[in-house]
Design a protein around this motif. Structure first.
Motif, mmCIF file in Angstrom:
data_model
loop_
_atom_site.group_PDB
_atom_site.id
_atom_site.type_symbol
_atom_site.label_atom_id
_atom_site.label_comp_id
_atom_site.label_asym_id
_atom_site.label_seq_id
_atom_site.Cartn_x
_atom_site.Cartn_y
_atom_site.Cartn_z
ATOM 1 N N PHE A 1 -45.914 -55.955 -55.107
ATOM 2 C CA PHE A 1 -44.545 -55.541 -55.400
ATOM 3 C C PHE A 1 -44.315 -55.405 -56.901
ATOM 4 C CE2 PHE A 1 -41.882 -55.590 -51.607
ATOM 5 C CZ PHE A 1 -42.723 -56.192 -50.674
ATOM 6 N N GLY A 2 -43.400 -54.508 -57.247
ATOM 7 C CA GLY A 2 -42.875 -54.436 -58.598
ATOM 8 C C GLY A 2 -41.764 -55.457 -58.768
ATOM 9 N N GLY A 3 -41.223 -55.525 -59.991
ATOM 10 C CA GLY A 3 -40.195 -56.507 -60.284
ATOM 11 C C GLY A 3 -38.804 -56.135 -59.787
ATOM 12 N N GLY A 4 -38.653 -54.892 -59.330
ATOM 13 C CA GLY A 4 -37.369 -54.486 -58.768
ATOM 14 C C GLY A 4 -36.442 -53.834 -59.777
ATOM 15 N N LEU B 1 -36.865 -52.634 -54.335
ATOM 16 C CA LEU B 1 -38.245 -53.035 -54.587
ATOM 17 C C LEU B 1 -39.208 -51.945 -54.149
ATOM 18 C CD1 LEU B 1 -37.911 -56.632 -53.089
ATOM 19 C CD2 LEU B 1 -38.238 -56.128 -55.511
ATOM 20 N N GLN C 1 -41.063 -65.578 -54.228
ATOM 21 C CA GLN C 1 -40.220 -64.782 -55.105
ATOM 22 C C GLN C 1 -39.447 -65.698 -56.049
ATOM 23 O OE1 GLN C 1 -37.227 -62.225 -53.259
ATOM 24 N NE2 GLN C 1 -37.350 -60.793 -54.965
ATOM 25 N N PHE D 1 -47.546 -61.916 -53.568
ATOM 26 C CA PHE D 1 -48.312 -62.137 -52.342
ATOM 27 C C PHE D 1 -49.084 -63.451 -52.407
ATOM 28 C CE2 PHE D 1 -50.622 -61.070 -48.627
ATOM 29 C CZ PHE D 1 -51.977 -61.272 -48.849
ATOM 30 N N MET E 1 -53.671 -55.243 -49.226
ATOM 31 C CA MET E 1 -52.851 -56.204 -49.964
ATOM 32 C C MET E 1 -51.678 -55.439 -50.576
ATOM 33 S SD MET E 1 -53.882 -58.848 -52.985
ATOM 34 C CE MET E 1 -55.246 -59.483 -52.046
ATOM 35 N N LEU E 2 -50.461 -55.924 -50.350
ATOM 36 C CA LEU E 2 -49.255 -55.245 -50.822
ATOM 37 C C LEU E 2 -48.763 -55.922 -52.092
ATOM 38 C CD1 LEU E 2 -47.250 -52.988 -49.996
ATOM 39 C CD2 LEU E 2 -45.913 -54.753 -48.841
ATOM 40 N N TYR F 1 -44.912 -64.583 -49.058
ATOM 41 C CA TYR F 1 -44.655 -64.195 -50.433
ATOM 42 C C TYR F 1 -43.817 -65.256 -51.122
ATOM 43 C CZ TYR F 1 -46.322 -59.478 -49.480
ATOM 44 O OH TYR F 1 -47.107 -58.399 -49.149
ATOM 45 N N LEU G 1 -37.974 -68.688 -53.815
ATOM 46 C CA LEU G 1 -37.682 -68.254 -52.449
ATOM 47 C C LEU G 1 -39.010 -67.880 -51.801
ATOM 48 C CD1 LEU G 1 -35.501 -67.388 -50.317
ATOM 49 C CD2 LEU G 1 -35.637 -65.092 -51.348
ATOM 50 N N ARG H 1 -32.305 -53.596 -60.282
ATOM 51 C CA ARG H 1 -31.013 -54.108 -59.805
ATOM 52 C C ARG H 1 -29.960 -53.031 -60.006
ATOM 53 N NH1 ARG H 1 -28.896 -59.221 -58.898
ATOM 54 N NH2 ARG H 1 -30.823 -60.164 -59.634
ATOM 55 N N LEU I 1 -40.772 -66.095 -48.811
ATOM 56 C CA LEU I 1 -40.496 -65.085 -47.797
ATOM 57 C C LEU I 1 -41.683 -64.930 -46.863
ATOM 58 C CD1 LEU I 1 -38.960 -62.394 -50.162
ATOM 59 C CD2 LEU I 1 -37.712 -63.593 -48.367
ATOM 60 N N GLY J 1 -35.278 -63.474 -60.226
ATOM 61 C CA GLY J 1 -35.336 -62.311 -61.102
ATOM 62 C C GLY J 1 -36.653 -61.554 -61.069
ATOM 63 N N GLN J 2 -37.541 -61.927 -60.145
ATOM 64 C CA GLN J 2 -38.838 -61.248 -60.059
ATOM 65 C C GLN J 2 -39.044 -60.658 -58.672
ATOM 66 O OE1 GLN J 2 -42.111 -63.659 -61.407
ATOM 67 N NE2 GLN J 2 -40.911 -64.589 -63.046
ATOM 68 N N GLY J 3 -40.055 -59.823 -58.554
ATOM 69 C CA GLY J 3 -40.418 -59.292 -57.249
ATOM 70 C C GLY J 3 -41.267 -60.299 -56.480
ATOM 71 N N PRO J 4 -41.388 -60.118 -55.168
ATOM 72 C CA PRO J 4 -42.204 -61.022 -54.359
ATOM 73 C C PRO J 4 -43.676 -60.972 -54.781
ATOM 74 C CG PRO J 4 -40.762 -59.688 -52.972
ATOM 75 C CD PRO J 4 -40.699 -59.110 -54.340
#
Lengths: 110, 112
Positions: A100-103, A88, B37, B45, A97-98, B35, B88, A105, B90, B40-43
């Motif tokens: 995130f991208g989708g990651g 990630l 989640q 906020f 504010m943080l 967060y 989920l 795998r 977090l 299949g996605q990112g967290p």
């Protein structure tokens, strides 16, 4: 609205290969970029990058930030099966504010 | 040194119910962020607490609320649960705002 995009979505490699994961960001008043590894549930911290062009290294992992291109890469050399995880990327804005991208795998086959 | 701890680990609720999730930050940390989640996605906020006040909030409805206690622990409350709240959740802590986050193992919420 801040946005972080990671590519590829998924990747399958064999042990010993080198991989490069990409992260691009559109973050208002960008402050820093962070990388995390998520194996099961809790993401674990890898790197925090604030300065452009300075590589950070930890063992076989390294990362660099390019503020001109609004992007970062994470490199993993000599991959091992234990590197299999979701990676990630996230960007901090000036308001702390943080986002995130989708990651990505990553699966490393023996 | 205990890391970030969350409880419960799993929870099953039905639509319309309310839920409270709990988080204890890593020792020495004073800031807690939550967060969501989805699979299949990112967290995503939700919000951040520092000095017992909500400092930042993401794009989540008022059904999501929280609290931080004097010992820095935190709760996330979700009212009127929807099927789409299944995810989920977090919790992450840090020493100060804008620093690297340390995550707990999350609470897996299923809404039926």
């Amino acid at each position: 609205e801040d946005k972080v995009v990671q590519s590829p979505l998924s990747l399958v490699v064999h042990e010993g290969d080198t991989v490069t994961l990409n992260c691009s960001y559109e973050v208002t008043n960008f402050r820093s970029l962070l990388w995390y590894k998520q194996e099961k549930k809790a993401p674990t911290f890898l790197f925090m990058l604030t300065s452009s062009g300075i590589e950070k290294k930890s063992g076989r992992l390294s990362s660099i930030l390019d503020k001109k291109e609004l992007s970062s890469i994470l490199n993993i050399t000599a991959t091992q099966t234990g590197d299999s995880a979701i990676y990630l990327c996230a960007g901090y804005n000036a308001g702390n504010m943080l986002t995130f991208g989708g990651g990505t795998r990553l699966m490393v086959k023996p | 040194d205990a890391g970030v701890t969350q409880s419960p680990t799993h929870l099953i609720k039905t639509r319309g119910q309310q839920v409270t999730l709990r988080c204890s930050p890593k020792s020495g940390h004073d800031t807690v962020s939550w967060y969501q989640q989805a699979l299949g996605q990112g967290p995503q906020f939700i919000f951040q607490y520092y000095e017992e006040e909500e400092r930042q909030r993401g794009n989540f409805p008022d059904r999501f609320s929280g609290h931080q206690f004097p010992n820095y622990s935190s709760e996330l409350n979700v009212n009127a649960l929807l099927l789409g709240d299944s995810a989920l959740y977090l919790c992450a802590s840090s020493f100060g705002i804008g620093e690297k986050l340390f995550f707990g193992s999350g609470t897996q919420l299923s809404v039926l």
